[in-house]
Write an enzyme that holds these catalytic residues in place. Structure first.
Site, PDB file in Angstrom:
ATOM      1  N   LYS A  61      -4.152  -6.120 -10.245  1.00  9.91           N
ATOM      2  CA  LYS A  61      -5.402  -5.357 -10.174  1.00  9.91           C
ATOM      3  C   LYS A  61      -5.698  -4.675 -11.504  1.00  9.91           C
ATOM      4  O   LYS A  61      -6.834  -4.688 -11.993  1.00  9.91           O
ATOM      5  CB  LYS A  61      -5.305  -4.313  -9.061  1.00  9.91           C
ATOM      6  CG  LYS A  61      -5.249  -4.892  -7.668  1.00  9.91           C
ATOM      7  CD  LYS A  61      -5.081  -3.784  -6.643  1.00  9.91           C
ATOM      8  CE  LYS A  61      -5.010  -4.316  -5.227  1.00  9.91           C
ATOM      9  NZ  LYS A  61      -4.829  -3.234  -4.232  1.00  9.91           N
ATOM     10  N   CYS A  82      -2.958   0.349  -8.511  1.00  7.77           N
ATOM     11  CA  CYS A  82      -1.972   0.724  -7.494  1.00  7.77           C
ATOM     12  C   CYS A  82      -2.079  -0.196  -6.290  1.00  7.77           C
ATOM     13  O   CYS A  82      -3.163  -0.713  -5.980  1.00  7.77           O
ATOM     14  CB  CYS A  82      -2.207   2.165  -7.011  1.00  7.77           C
ATOM     15  SG  CYS A  82      -1.998   3.443  -8.250  1.00  7.77           S
ATOM     16  N   ASP A  83      -0.960  -0.369  -5.613  1.00  3.24           N
ATOM     17  CA  ASP A  83      -0.982  -1.092  -4.344  1.00  3.24           C
ATOM     18  C   ASP A  83       0.184  -0.613  -3.489  1.00  3.24           C
ATOM     19  O   ASP A  83       1.284  -0.379  -4.007  1.00  3.24           O
ATOM     20  CB  ASP A  83      -0.883  -2.603  -4.551  1.00  3.24           C
ATOM     21  CG  ASP A  83      -1.251  -3.349  -3.286  1.00  3.24           C
ATOM     22  OD1 ASP A  83      -2.458  -3.584  -3.085  1.00  3.24           O
ATOM     23  OD2 ASP A  83      -0.350  -3.665  -2.485  1.00  3.24           O
ATOM     24  N   SER A  84      -0.070  -0.456  -2.196  1.00  5.16           N
ATOM     25  CA  SER A  84       0.949   0.051  -1.281  1.00  5.16           C
ATOM     26  C   SER A  84       1.258  -0.959  -0.189  1.00  5.16           C
ATOM     27  O   SER A  84       0.357  -1.633   0.315  1.00  5.16           O
ATOM     28  CB  SER A  84       0.485   1.362  -0.635  1.00  5.16           C
ATOM     29  OG  SER A  84       0.235   2.366  -1.586  1.00  5.16           O
ATOM     30  N   GLY A 119       3.212   0.484  -5.739  1.00  2.21           N
ATOM     31  CA  GLY A 119       3.345   0.019  -7.114  1.00  2.21           C
ATOM     32  C   GLY A 119       2.286   0.680  -7.984  1.00  2.21           C
ATOM     33  O   GLY A 119       1.143   0.859  -7.561  1.00  2.21           O
TER      34      GLY A 119
END
Length: 212
Positions: A61, A82-84, A119
């Site tokens: 991203k 960010c990624d969860s 992340g």
């Protein structure tokens, strides 16, 4: 004057978290095909752990948005992706595909604990910056309440679980269903402020420099 920060995420919770901390980012959303990206990575490298998936998607991203800043007419600066994902029983869970999946997920989660991994990927795209591209993962253990089926169906019926990784929130309607956490509260919302501060320090930026 605050240093410009571009948030490569459509998450209202991440934007709210930054604003509450005195940071006003510019939001630019990427067009990354997350399932396809994970599938390609697993085909090439084998099964990915939850932390690997979170960091892979955060980086994708961030890089996708950084590559289009000129097209978006956004001045180069710091770009954050960010990624969860939720890890439960050694399996990786993102947003549920539909209500049935969300209900089944909660039936597995209730009365148990999972780990929420977020992340973070930072690119220093400033004209006079370091040019660094770095990332890290923050992980927080979440203890879920033991809900009956009626409570689960009512919660899923609100639509909230379908919009968030792990099918729950801690800062919204799902807050009543989280008994406790071990780790950074902000990370469960979707963005670890302490970790972001450390990443900024690695590229020579003080946290206070982001506040206007």
């Amino acid at each position: 004057m605050a240093l410009p920060l571009v948030l490569a995420s459509a998450s209202p919770a991440r934007l709210t978290t930054l604003r509450a901390a005195g940071v006003e980012p510019t939001v630019v959303v990427s067009d990354v095909d997350e399932p396809a990206l994970v599938e390609r990575a697993e085909h090439e490298f084998g099964d990915l752990g939850a932390e690997d998936v979170a960091l892979l998607l955060a980086r994708a991203k961030c890089e996708a948005v950084a590559a289009t800043l000129g097209e978006e007419d956004v001045h180069p600066g710091l770009v954050l992706g960010c990624d969860s994902v939720l890890e439960l029983d050694d399996e990786v869970h993102g947003k549920p595909a539909d209500a049935a999946e969300a209900i089944a997920r909660w039936q597995r989660m209730r009365g148990r604990s999972g780990v929420l991994h977020t992340g973070h990927w930072l690119i220093d795209d400033r004209d006079d910056g370091t040019g660094a591209t770095i990332g890290a993962v923050a992980s927080t253990t979440v203890h879920f309440a033991d809900l009956d089926d009626a409570e689960i169906e009512a919660y899923v019926g609100t639509g909230e679980p379908l919009r968030v990784a792990g099918a729950f929130t801690i800062d919204g309607l799902g807050g009543a269903y989280v008994r406790g956490i071990e780790g950074d509260h902000h990370n469960v919302v979707g963005l670890s402020l302490p970790l972001l501060r450390e990443l900024l320090a690695d590229v020579g930026v003080a946290w206070r420099d982001l506040r206007g």
